[in-house]
Write a protein that holds these residues in place. Structure first.
Motif, PDB file in Angstrom:
ATOM      1  N   GLU A 173     -73.882 -21.645  94.155  1.00  0.00           N
ATOM      2  CA  GLU A 173     -73.553 -20.355  93.541  1.00  0.00           C
ATOM      3  C   GLU A 173     -72.718 -20.519  92.275  1.00  0.00           C
ATOM      4  OE1 GLU A 173     -71.049 -16.262  94.628  1.00  0.00           O
ATOM      5  OE2 GLU A 173     -71.227 -17.889  96.095  1.00  0.00           O
ATOM      6  N   GLU A 174     -71.752 -21.429  92.315  1.00  0.00           N
ATOM      7  CA  GLU A 174     -70.865 -21.611  91.169  1.00  0.00           C
ATOM      8  C   GLU A 174     -71.631 -22.100  89.939  1.00  0.00           C
ATOM      9  OE1 GLU A 174     -67.756 -20.612  90.907  1.00  0.00           O
ATOM     10  OE2 GLU A 174     -68.072 -19.800  92.906  1.00  0.00           O
ATOM     11  N   ALA A 175     -72.586 -22.978  90.151  1.00  0.00           N
ATOM     12  CA  ALA A 175     -73.396 -23.478  89.037  1.00  0.00           C
ATOM     13  C   ALA A 175     -74.238 -22.360  88.441  1.00  0.00           C
ATOM     14  CB  ALA A 175     -74.295 -24.614  89.516  1.00  0.00           C
ATOM     15  N   VAL A 176     -74.765 -21.483  89.304  1.00  0.00           N
ATOM     16  CA  VAL A 176     -75.567 -20.352  88.840  1.00  0.00           C
ATOM     17  C   VAL A 176     -74.712 -19.411  87.990  1.00  0.00           C
ATOM     18  CG1 VAL A 176     -76.836 -18.293  89.557  1.00  0.00           C
ATOM     19  CG2 VAL A 176     -77.194 -20.451  90.758  1.00  0.00           C
ATOM     20  N   LYS A 177     -73.500 -19.092  88.488  1.00  0.00           N
ATOM     21  CA  LYS A 177     -72.615 -18.173  87.770  1.00  0.00           C
ATOM     22  C   LYS A 177     -72.171 -18.752  86.429  1.00  0.00           C
ATOM     23  CE  LYS A 177     -69.434 -16.018  90.203  1.00  0.00           C
ATOM     24  NZ  LYS A 177     -68.347 -15.795  91.190  1.00  0.00           N
ATOM     25  N   ALA A 178     -71.864 -20.046  86.419  1.00  0.00           N
ATOM     26  CA  ALA A 178     -71.436 -20.689  85.178  1.00  0.00           C
ATOM     27  C   ALA A 178     -72.558 -20.644  84.142  1.00  0.00           C
ATOM     28  CB  ALA A 178     -71.016 -22.128  85.451  1.00  0.00           C
ATOM     29  N   ASN A 179     -73.785 -20.937  84.587  1.00  0.00           N
ATOM     30  CA  ASN A 179     -74.926 -20.926  83.680  1.00  0.00           C
ATOM     31  C   ASN A 179     -75.199 -19.515  83.166  1.00  0.00           C
ATOM     32  OD1 ASN A 179     -76.963 -22.598  82.448  1.00  0.00           O
ATOM     33  ND2 ASN A 179     -78.464 -21.517  83.696  1.00  0.00           N
ATOM     34  N   TRP A 180     -75.032 -18.522  84.057  1.00  0.00           N
ATOM     35  CA  TRP A 180     -75.249 -17.112  83.708  1.00  0.00           C
ATOM     36  C   TRP A 180     -74.319 -16.704  82.562  1.00  0.00           C
ATOM     37  CZ3 TRP A 180     -78.346 -13.189  86.031  1.00  0.00           C
ATOM     38  CH2 TRP A 180     -78.014 -11.876  85.665  1.00  0.00           C
ATOM     39  N   GLU A 181     -73.039 -17.070  82.670  1.00  0.00           N
ATOM     40  CA  GLU A 181     -72.061 -16.679  81.651  1.00  0.00           C
ATOM     41  C   GLU A 181     -72.346 -17.368  80.310  1.00  0.00           C
ATOM     42  OE1 GLU A 181     -70.022 -14.307  81.758  1.00  0.00           O
ATOM     43  OE2 GLU A 181     -70.244 -13.846  83.892  1.00  0.00           O
ATOM     44  N   LYS A 182     -72.769 -18.614  80.360  1.00  0.00           N
ATOM     45  CA  LYS A 182     -73.082 -19.335  79.127  1.00  0.00           C
ATOM     46  C   LYS A 182     -74.276 -18.693  78.417  1.00  0.00           C
ATOM     47  CE  LYS A 182     -71.325 -23.781  80.793  1.00  0.00           C
ATOM     48  NZ  LYS A 182     -71.689 -25.133  81.287  1.00  0.00           N
ATOM     49  N   ILE A 183     -75.287 -18.295  79.202  1.00  0.00           N
ATOM     50  CA  ILE A 183     -76.472 -17.663  78.625  1.00  0.00           C
ATOM     51  C   ILE A 183     -76.099 -16.311  78.022  1.00  0.00           C
ATOM     52  CG2 ILE A 183     -78.725 -16.651  79.145  1.00  0.00           C
ATOM     53  CD1 ILE A 183     -79.039 -18.813  81.310  1.00  0.00           C
ATOM     54  N   LYS A 184     -75.275 -15.542  78.735  1.00  0.00           N
ATOM     55  CA  LYS A 184     -74.852 -14.236  78.238  1.00  0.00           C
ATOM     56  C   LYS A 184     -74.114 -14.370  76.914  1.00  0.00           C
ATOM     57  CE  LYS A 184     -73.060 -11.010  80.718  1.00  0.00           C
ATOM     58  NZ  LYS A 184     -72.201 -10.258  81.683  1.00  0.00           N
ATOM     59  N   LEU A 185     -73.272 -15.388  76.822  1.00  0.00           N
ATOM     60  CA  LEU A 185     -72.482 -15.602  75.614  1.00  0.00           C
ATOM     61  C   LEU A 185     -73.396 -15.841  74.416  1.00  0.00           C
ATOM     62  CD1 LEU A 185     -69.441 -15.701  75.003  1.00  0.00           C
ATOM     63  CD2 LEU A 185     -69.568 -18.181  75.193  1.00  0.00           C
ATOM     64  N   LYS A 186     -74.455 -16.627  74.628  1.00  0.00           N
ATOM     65  CA  LYS A 186     -75.413 -16.908  73.548  1.00  0.00           C
ATOM     66  C   LYS A 186     -76.222 -15.669  73.199  1.00  0.00           C
ATOM     67  CE  LYS A 186     -76.021 -21.827  74.629  1.00  0.00           C
ATOM     68  NZ  LYS A 186     -76.984 -22.855  75.101  1.00  0.00           N
TER      69      LYS A 186
END
Length: 270
Positions: A118-131
């Motif tokens: 779950e943590e990896a999914v959330k981290a990736n989600w935030e990075k994508i949103k930022l871009k």
């Protein structure tokens, strides 16, 4: 990618949504109230419906959850209908946009990115949103109008998403105790010396923020926890009111000791 099981009711679901769209078209055309509504006039009603859904979830009343989901679905269709009339977008555009976003933000499902927890999914989600949004700050996506407690949760979640977080819950608890001491230094309960309200308020805010932070580490939703305590207090206080009235007493004339007797009785009732 693992395929989901076949949805035997998919046709019924699509027909139900189509029926809602048809009713919305008819109401917008024929109902005096529905014809007058705008995005702005519905907005506060949507907020109210969202809180009603929240109440139903906390009360674990699935029948009410169903009703409130329906109310919110109506609002989404209503917004889309108004936007369609303005030539901006329609409900198909809105649904396609969220579908595209979900696919884009789940590259571990629809792409070749690895995310095992779950943590990896959330981290990736935030990075994508930022871009996607081009935000200067990771916190740029937190709405300003969120209630302060909910905002604290979202701020901390987003910071955690890019790795800015404590490693152990013991460290967070030490921070809670540190903030508690700093608050006590500004507001000494054993002293009658006037406090610096502005400083005390700042320290109290820091204490609340650190408690919210700790709640994440022990998997407690602070908003839900506080709301359940609110509901518990309401239930006990209303018991105090009703039972004292049965005994011919007026709560406004009772002493604190008398009220405490009823309060203790209320605590034993589930």
């Amino acid at each position: 990618m693992i395929q989901p099981p076949k949805d035997l009711r998919r046709k019924e679901k699509l027909e139900a949504f189509d029926r809602l769209l048809t009713i919305m078209d008819e109401l917008r055309l024929n109902c005096p109230w529905d014809k007058k509504q705008t995005l702005e006039t519905i907005r506060h009603l949507t907020i109210e419906e969202t809180y009603e859904l929240s109440d139903a979830i906390i009360n674990e009343n699935l029948d009410e959850v169903k009703k409130e989901i329906g109310d919110l679905m109506l609002h989404m269709v209503f917004y889309s209908k108004i936007a369609d009339e303005k030539g901006a977008f329609d409900v198909a555009d809105a649904l396609s946009a969220i579908s595209d976003k979900l696919v884009h933000r789940h590259p571990h499902i629809y792409g070749d990115v690895q995310a095992d927890d779950e943590e990896a999914v959330k981290a990736n989600w935030e990075k994508i949103k930022l871009k996607e949004k081009g935000n200067v700050s990771v916190l740029g996506g937190v709405p300003n109008s969120l209630p302060a407690l909910v905002k604290a949760i979202r701020i901390q979640d987003k910071a955690r998403g890019i790795g800015f977080d404590w490693e152990k819950k013991e460290q967070v608890w030490e921070k809670v105790e540190e903030e508690m001491q700093e608050f006590k230094d500004e507001f000494n309960v054993d002293s009658d010396t006037p406090i610096d309200k502005q400083k005390a308020q700042a320290e109290f805010g820091d204490l609340l923020f650190s408690l919210v932070n700790y709640s994440r580490f022990i998997d407690i939703d602070p908003e839900e926890a506080l709301e359940r305590t609110n509901l518990k207090f309401i239930k006990r206080f209303q018991y105090l009111e009703s039972e004292s009235q049965k005994d011919g007493k007026s709560i406004s004339d009772m002493s604190l000791d008398e009220m405490d007797e009823y309060w203790e009785r209320a605590k034993s009732i589930k």
